[in-house]
Design a protein around this motif. Structure first.
Motif, short mmCIF file in Angstrom:
data_model
loop_
_atom_site.label_atom_id
_atom_site.label_comp_id
_atom_site.label_asym_id
_atom_site.label_seq_id
_atom_site.Cartn_x
_atom_site.Cartn_y
_atom_site.Cartn_z
N LEU A 41 0.72 -1.31 -0.01
CA LEU A 41 -0.15 -0.11 -0.04
C LEU A 41 0.82 1.29 -0.01
O LEU A 41 0.40 2.25 -0.51
CB LEU A 41 -0.74 -0.01 1.11
N LEU A 42 1.98 1.18 0.84
CA LEU A 42 2.79 2.56 0.89
C LEU A 42 3.37 2.48 -0.48
O LEU A 42 3.82 4.03 -0.90
CB LEU A 42 3.82 2.20 1.85
N VAL A 56 8.89 2.23 1.24
CA VAL A 56 8.30 2.01 2.48
C VAL A 56 9.35 3.04 3.41
O VAL A 56 8.94 3.64 4.24
CB VAL A 56 8.60 0.69 3.06
N ALA A 57 10.56 3.14 2.85
CA ALA A 57 11.57 4.16 3.67
C ALA A 57 10.95 5.36 3.66
O ALA A 57 10.59 5.82 2.54
CB ALA A 57 13.05 3.94 3.05
N GLY A 58 10.96 5.87 4.85
CA GLY A 58 10.76 7.31 4.80
C GLY A 58 9.10 7.66 5.06
O GLY A 58 8.60 8.64 5.59
N ALA A 82 9.21 -0.68 10.45
CA ALA A 82 10.60 0.02 10.78
C ALA A 82 11.81 -0.17 10.43
O ALA A 82 12.68 0.40 10.16
CB ALA A 82 10.66 -0.06 12.42
N ARG A 83 11.98 -1.83 10.43
CA ARG A 83 13.40 -2.33 9.78
C ARG A 83 13.44 -1.89 8.38
O ARG A 83 14.76 -1.93 7.76
CB ARG A 83 13.34 -3.88 10.07
N ARG A 84 12.61 -1.61 7.74
CA ARG A 84 12.60 -1.27 6.25
C ARG A 84 12.78 0.17 5.95
O ARG A 84 12.69 0.81 4.86
CB ARG A 84 11.49 -1.67 5.50
N GLY A 85 12.92 1.03 6.99
CA GLY A 85 13.01 2.37 7.00
C GLY A 85 11.95 3.44 7.58
O GLY A 85 12.23 4.55 7.25
N ALA A 86 10.90 2.80 7.61
CA ALA A 86 9.66 3.66 7.85
C ALA A 86 9.62 4.26 9.54
O ALA A 86 10.48 3.48 10.25
CB ALA A 86 8.35 2.81 7.92
N GLY A 87 9.21 5.45 9.81
CA GLY A 87 9.02 5.86 10.95
C GLY A 87 7.76 5.34 11.55
O GLY A 87 6.94 5.49 11.13
#
Length: 495
Positions: A41-42, A56-58, A82-87
């Motif tokens: 989805l992201l 996903v990151a960011g 989160a491990r893929r860079g998402a906050g």
């Protein structure tokens, strides 16, 4: 077919599977599937509200966390994102009851625990309540649900974990506050509450994640798909004539409502039977529109009684109750029906009420029928000993043995005068062609809803347009399934 199972059935299957898996493995399967859908989805693979990020990151993700396994699923999925860079920002409904392993994993991956959801989120995970939630949201959960609504209004996607919080998993009933989701990621099996309104209206798009559950062959609720319906539709063979294909009789219309007769006949003519026989005072209106209609009494394989009859004609319906062929009763024909009269019948009976008519048959208020569609359809079928097609926001079909189907097709534009008359004629024609009431009602509702989309999916539609679109709905259902022409059914002898 979409098969839905109740809470106790799902939990029993989960217990059986967990006994064979390492500790925590089942939750990790669920969390992995949930995180994968969120990542898609992201990246723009769903009903986006903000412009797609493409990565996903960011991304900024909020997680609403209840106690128990549902909150654990959400926390572990948040950790993966989160491990893929998402906050990732988690709000705990009750810190003392949060899943310990999931919370530790989230913090270790760089996620944060906050007092309330921050602004400018891309996605919110609703992990407040799982499938065991009953009776609506308590104040603490309702306050967090309001935060999800605020984030959604600001453009964030809301993803429900297994079920939107506030929806009853077994019935679709909603009592008070509820989380409105864009997507629901459900684990192992569909739940009835995801298919039946009002709950279904809060679920958005439903994604099923297979976690390896072994479930019974017969579901509590099912929703037919193209292949299922195509396999039911009658197709004439080389030896067929109009009587072998089935003749449906239509008792409908009055001086005040001649159009009901015309529309019921329209649905019947497009329902697969060999001929339609009309009985009633609107014969000239029917013949003017459909000269192929047979007029007057004669041999039929099923009857449709009720659309537009007006007051004071119950005796005509009672005569048909005494017949030995399948009977569909709709609209004015439902007035004054007694359970005893229905139970004396030896031939199959199908009742097709809307919520108001169902309320009158049950002696309850209309609001309770609309809020408890599954419960009331079951109650009607049991009390009257007949199959019931309860029309409305979710059409529910229930037979006296307790089999339940819900219809996945349709559009709110079907809430228009005469639409139910077309549906009655269509279902009656399928009865005359040899389908049992459960199959006839299910297939008719499916085609009726699909015809509305053909006519005008996103614009006002008239009942006449729905009737005219039935052949296209029939054809595309068969073509989409790859099963066109597979089923061959004929009517039975009748009088």
């Amino acid at each position: 077919m979409r098969s839905a199972y109740g809470v106790e059935t799902v939990r029993a299957a989960e217990r059986e599977l967990m006994a064979r898996l390492p500790d925590g493995a089942l939750m990790q399967r669920a969390a992995a599937g949930l995180a994968a859908v969120c990542a898609q989805l992201l990246r723009g693979g769903g009903p986006g509200r903000r412009p797609a990020r493409r990565k996903v990151a960011g991304a900024r993700v909020g997680v609403l966390v209840g106690g128990g396994d549902n909150g654990g699923d959400a926390l572990y999925a948040g950790a993966r994102l989160a491990r893929r860079g998402a906050g990732v920002y988690a709000v705990l409904m009750d810190a003392g009851r949060a899943h310990g392993g999931g919370l530790a994993a989230l913090l270790a991956a760089g996620g944060r625990v906050v007092e309330r959801l921050p602004e400018r989120l891309d996605l919110v995970l609703d992990g407040l309540l799982g499938i065991g939630g009953r009776g609506g949201l308590r104040p603490a959960a309702a306050a967090l649900a309001a935060q999800a609504d605020t984030a959604r209004a600001a453009g964030a996607l809301v993803v429900a974990v297994d079920l939107p919080s506030g929806v009853d998993a077994d019935t679709g009933e909603v009592a008070g506050a509820v989380v409105g989701a864009d997507v629901t990621v459900t684990f192992g099996a569909y739940k009835p509450g995801l298919l039946i309104s009002p709950g279904a209206t809060y679920a958005g798009t439903v994604r099923l994640v297979d976690i390896g559950l072994a479930l019974p062959a017969r579901p509590e609720v099912s929703a037919l798909q193209d292949a299922d319906v195509a396999g039911l539709l009658p197709v004439p063979g080389a030896e067929s004539d109009k009587y072998r294909r089935g003749v449906v009789g239509v008792l409908a219309g009055s001086g005040q409502y001649p159009g009901a007769a015309v529309l019921a006949v329209a649905g019947a003519l497009r329902g697969g039977a060999g001929a339609v026989r009309y009985v009633g005072p609107a014969d000239q209106a029917v013949l003017a529109r459909f000269p192929e209609t047979l007029i007057g009494t004669g041999r039929v394989q099923a009857w449709v009684a009720g659309p537009g009859l007006g007051d004071g004609r119950l005796a005509e319906v009672e005569r048909l109750l005494a017949s030995d062929v399948p009977l569909l009763v709709d609209a004015d024909g439902l007035r004054g029906l007694s359970p005893e009269a229905l139970r004396r019948r030896t031939a199959p009976t199908l009742l097709t009420p809307h919520a108001g008519e169902a309320a009158a048959l049950l002696g309850v208020d209309r609001a309770s029928v609309e809020a408890q569609r599954l419960r009331r359809a079951r109650e009607l079928a049991e009390r009257y000993g007949a199959t019931v097609l309860l029309k409305g926001s979710t059409t529910v079909v229930c037979d006296p043995a307790g089999q339940v189907r819900v219809n996945p097709t349709g559009t709110p534009w079907l809430a228009t005068a005469g639409s139910g008359d077309v549906l009655s004629g269509l279902a009656g024609s399928l009865l005359a062609a040899g389908l049992d009431p459960l199959d006839a009602a299910s297939a008719a509702a499916y085609l009726h809803g699909r015809a509305a989309h053909h006519a005008a999916a996103d614009a006002p539609v008239t009942a006449q347009q729905v009737a005219e679109a039935l052949p296209a709905a029939w054809r595309t259902t068969s073509e989409a399934s790859g099963a066109g022409g597979r089923a061959r059914r004929v009517g039975v002898s009748g009088t």
